[in-house]
Design a protein around this motif. Sequence first.
Motif, PDB file in Angstrom:
ATOM      1  N   PRO A  34      50.020  25.818  56.751  1.00 45.83           N
ATOM      2  CA  PRO A  34      48.864  25.261  56.040  1.00 45.83           C
ATOM      3  C   PRO A  34      49.015  25.433  54.528  1.00 45.83           C
ATOM      4  O   PRO A  34      49.260  26.543  54.053  1.00 45.83           O
ATOM      5  CB  PRO A  34      47.680  26.091  56.567  1.00 45.83           C
ATOM      6  CG  PRO A  34      48.173  26.745  57.818  1.00 45.83           C
ATOM      7  CD  PRO A  34      49.631  26.950  57.624  1.00 45.83           C
ATOM      8  N   VAL A  35      48.886  24.345  53.821  1.00 43.11           N
ATOM      9  CA  VAL A  35      48.993  24.410  52.354  1.00 43.11           C
ATOM     10  C   VAL A  35      47.716  23.918  51.684  1.00 43.11           C
ATOM     11  O   VAL A  35      47.552  24.064  50.468  1.00 43.11           O
ATOM     12  CB  VAL A  35      50.193  23.577  51.846  1.00 43.11           C
ATOM     13  CG1 VAL A  35      51.498  24.203  52.306  1.00 43.11           C
ATOM     14  CG2 VAL A  35      50.092  22.135  52.330  1.00 43.11           C
ATOM     15  N   GLY A  36      46.810  23.314  52.474  1.00 34.01           N
ATOM     16  CA  GLY A  36      45.588  22.803  51.870  1.00 34.01           C
ATOM     17  C   GLY A  36      44.555  22.451  52.916  1.00 34.01           C
ATOM     18  O   GLY A  36      44.844  22.376  54.113  1.00 34.01           O
ATOM     19  N   VAL A  37      43.331  22.231  52.452  1.00 37.11           N
ATOM     20  CA  VAL A  37      42.243  21.799  53.319  1.00 37.11           C
ATOM     21  C   VAL A  37      41.381  20.831  52.521  1.00 37.11           C
ATOM     22  O   VAL A  37      41.199  20.994  51.309  1.00 37.11           O
ATOM     23  CB  VAL A  37      41.410  22.997  53.826  1.00 37.11           C
ATOM     24  CG1 VAL A  37      40.803  23.785  52.669  1.00 37.11           C
ATOM     25  CG2 VAL A  37      40.311  22.535  54.784  1.00 37.11           C
ATOM     26  N   VAL A  38      40.860  19.806  53.197  1.00 39.24           N
ATOM     27  CA  VAL A  38      39.982  18.839  52.539  1.00 39.24           C
ATOM     28  C   VAL A  38      38.692  18.733  53.335  1.00 39.24           C
ATOM     29  O   VAL A  38      38.680  18.945  54.548  1.00 39.24           O
ATOM     30  CB  VAL A  38      40.636  17.444  52.421  1.00 39.24           C
ATOM     31  CG1 VAL A  38      41.857  17.497  51.521  1.00 39.24           C
ATOM     32  CG2 VAL A  38      41.004  16.907  53.789  1.00 39.24           C
ATOM     33  N   SER A  39      37.624  18.415  52.652  1.00 37.20           N
ATOM     34  CA  SER A  39      36.346  18.237  53.330  1.00 37.20           C
ATOM     35  C   SER A  39      36.194  16.791  53.776  1.00 37.20           C
ATOM     36  O   SER A  39      36.785  15.872  53.186  1.00 37.20           O
ATOM     37  CB  SER A  39      35.195  18.608  52.394  1.00 37.20           C
ATOM     38  OG  SER A  39      35.103  17.670  51.340  1.00 37.20           O
ATOM     39  N   LEU A  40      35.426  16.577  54.808  1.00 37.99           N
ATOM     40  CA  LEU A  40      35.173  15.207  55.263  1.00 37.99           C
ATOM     41  C   LEU A  40      34.457  14.413  54.174  1.00 37.99           C
ATOM     42  O   LEU A  40      34.708  13.219  54.002  1.00 37.99           O
ATOM     43  CB  LEU A  40      34.340  15.238  56.543  1.00 37.99           C
ATOM     44  CG  LEU A  40      35.038  15.856  57.762  1.00 37.99           C
ATOM     45  CD1 LEU A  40      34.084  15.885  58.952  1.00 37.99           C
ATOM     46  CD2 LEU A  40      36.291  15.053  58.124  1.00 37.99           C
ATOM     47  N   ARG A  41      33.561  15.074  53.464  1.00 38.20           N
ATOM     48  CA  ARG A  41      32.864  14.383  52.372  1.00 38.20           C
ATOM     49  C   ARG A  41      33.843  13.968  51.274  1.00 38.20           C
ATOM     50  O   ARG A  41      33.750  12.880  50.695  1.00 38.20           O
ATOM     51  CB  ARG A  41      31.788  15.306  51.792  1.00 38.20           C
ATOM     52  CG  ARG A  41      30.949  14.631  50.722  1.00 38.20           C
ATOM     53  CD  ARG A  41      29.699  15.433  50.425  1.00 38.20           C
ATOM     54  NE  ARG A  41      28.847  14.693  49.510  1.00 38.20           N
ATOM     55  CZ  ARG A  41      28.686  14.997  48.224  1.00 38.20           C
ATOM     56  NH1 ARG A  41      29.308  16.037  47.722  1.00 38.20           N
ATOM     57  NH2 ARG A  41      27.906  14.276  47.448  1.00 38.20           N
ATOM     58  N   GLY A  42      34.824  14.868  51.016  1.00 40.31           N
ATOM     59  CA  GLY A  42      35.825  14.539  50.012  1.00 40.31           C
ATOM     60  C   GLY A  42      36.658  13.341  50.407  1.00 40.31           C
ATOM     61  O   GLY A  42      37.014  12.502  49.569  1.00 40.31           O
ATOM     62  N   LEU A  43      36.975  13.237  51.707  1.00 44.42           N
ATOM     63  CA  LEU A  43      37.744  12.083  52.188  1.00 44.42           C
ATOM     64  C   LEU A  43      36.964  10.788  52.010  1.00 44.42           C
ATOM     65  O   LEU A  43      37.519   9.758  51.623  1.00 44.42           O
ATOM     66  CB  LEU A  43      38.089  12.271  53.675  1.00 44.42           C
ATOM     67  CG  LEU A  43      39.180  13.285  54.019  1.00 44.42           C
ATOM     68  CD1 LEU A  43      39.270  13.467  55.525  1.00 44.42           C
ATOM     69  CD2 LEU A  43      40.530  12.844  53.460  1.00 44.42           C
ATOM     70  N   LEU A  44      35.671  10.837  52.300  1.00 46.49           N
ATOM     71  CA  LEU A  44      34.862   9.616  52.252  1.00 46.49           C
ATOM     72  C   LEU A  44      34.595   9.154  50.825  1.00 46.49           C
ATOM     73  O   LEU A  44      34.385   7.958  50.584  1.00 46.49           O
ATOM     74  CB  LEU A  44      33.539   9.842  52.985  1.00 46.49           C
ATOM     75  CG  LEU A  44      33.655  10.071  54.496  1.00 46.49           C
ATOM     76  CD1 LEU A  44      32.305  10.467  55.078  1.00 46.49           C
ATOM     77  CD2 LEU A  44      34.174   8.807  55.184  1.00 46.49           C
ATOM     78  N   THR A  45      34.574  10.074  49.885  1.00 48.38           N
ATOM     79  CA  THR A  45      34.237   9.702  48.504  1.00 48.38           C
ATOM     80  C   THR A  45      35.463   9.443  47.631  1.00 48.38           C
ATOM     81  O   THR A  45      35.334   8.905  46.533  1.00 48.38           O
ATOM     82  CB  THR A  45      33.382  10.807  47.853  1.00 48.38           C
ATOM     83  OG1 THR A  45      34.096  12.063  47.915  1.00 48.38           O
ATOM     84  CG2 THR A  45      32.054  10.949  48.560  1.00 48.38           C
ATOM     85  N   ALA A  46      36.658   9.840  48.103  1.00 45.79           N
ATOM     86  CA  ALA A  46      37.875   9.645  47.303  1.00 45.79           C
ATOM     87  C   ALA A  46      38.422   8.230  47.486  1.00 45.79           C
ATOM     88  O   ALA A  46      38.096   7.543  48.460  1.00 45.79           O
ATOM     89  CB  ALA A  46      38.927  10.673  47.716  1.00 45.79           C
ATOM     90  N   LYS A  47      39.250   7.798  46.547  1.00 48.14           N
ATOM     91  CA  LYS A  47      39.907   6.500  46.662  1.00 48.14           C
ATOM     92  C   LYS A  47      40.879   6.512  47.835  1.00 48.14           C
ATOM     93  O   LYS A  47      41.560   7.496  48.085  1.00 48.14           O
ATOM     94  CB  LYS A  47      40.665   6.182  45.376  1.00 48.14           C
ATOM     95  CG  LYS A  47      39.756   5.945  44.174  1.00 48.14           C
ATOM     96  CD  LYS A  47      40.585   5.598  42.945  1.00 48.14           C
ATOM     97  CE  LYS A  47      39.674   5.324  41.745  1.00 48.14           C
ATOM     98  NZ  LYS A  47      40.470   4.992  40.530  1.00 48.14           N
TER      99      LYS A  47
END
Length: 303
Positions: A34-47
């Motif tokens: 594991p090198v990182g984690v993203v939030s579901l909200r971050g996925l939906l709001t990012a390009k």
Amino acid sequence: QTVGNVLKQLASDDDDFDRYRGQHPYILDADGRPVGVVSLRGLLTAKRSMPLTDIMITPMTVNVDASLEALDDIFSEHPFLGIPVVETDGRLVGVVSRSAVSQALLERSESETLKLQGLVGDELRSMPTWLRSKRRLAWLSANIVLNIIAASVISAYEETLTAVIAIAIFLPMVSDMSGCSGNQAVGVTMRELSLGLVRPVDAMRVWLKEISVGVINGIALGILIGLVAWIWKGQPALGLVIGLALALNTMLAVSIGGVVPLLLKRLGQDPAAASGPLLTTVTDMAGFFFVLSLATLMMPWLI
């Protein structure tokens, strides 16, 4: 991968999404670390064309041999729904959820409660009768020996008991009420042990907390039973003896109940299975001793 790749995968693979219950996706390197984690909200709001490396943050991980107490501490300090579990070389092997840790703590607490009642080994009524009987007899048989020791205290003060027969009425009251106070202390310590809130090194702090409660409750209960003895038998001296004995025994009982489970844990023994018999026997012996020794000292005012 890009944000668009991940969203497309989540939308097209409902089974995969359900299996992970919508938790935040973890990003792994080529070796599965594991090198990182993203939030579901971050996925939906990012390009959609943005790579995950631009929006991920460094994840917290736990080793596969992490204890239940360590996991509980992490979830107490952080609002995580889950946390990645890694091998010693850093490779991801799974995710442990907050709900799973809470369930494990609850099951362990229930198991400790059964052991405290003398039901060792998670007894079920579907088990063979002989096996259930043998497990219970292991502690009940030991208790016979301990109770013989307690009875020997009464034998040592036989003359006092014969001279003031009214004392016999109050002996079981003193031992039983003190035992109840001690069992309350045992219950609190066992709960805190199972939740990882105390450790054997905290014995002195636990004792100071318990003795402060024991002094207050001991005095209150001592006054109450002392008044009962005085009014019932019409002897102020008898009320003083019984009340003082109960107060002292209550203080001793909460001290034993609070600290003994920690000491047994330190010695590698099962505190849930052994604390109850030890507490019962010691409070019986001490209660008999306090009542009869105080009565012997105050004999001129009792007869």
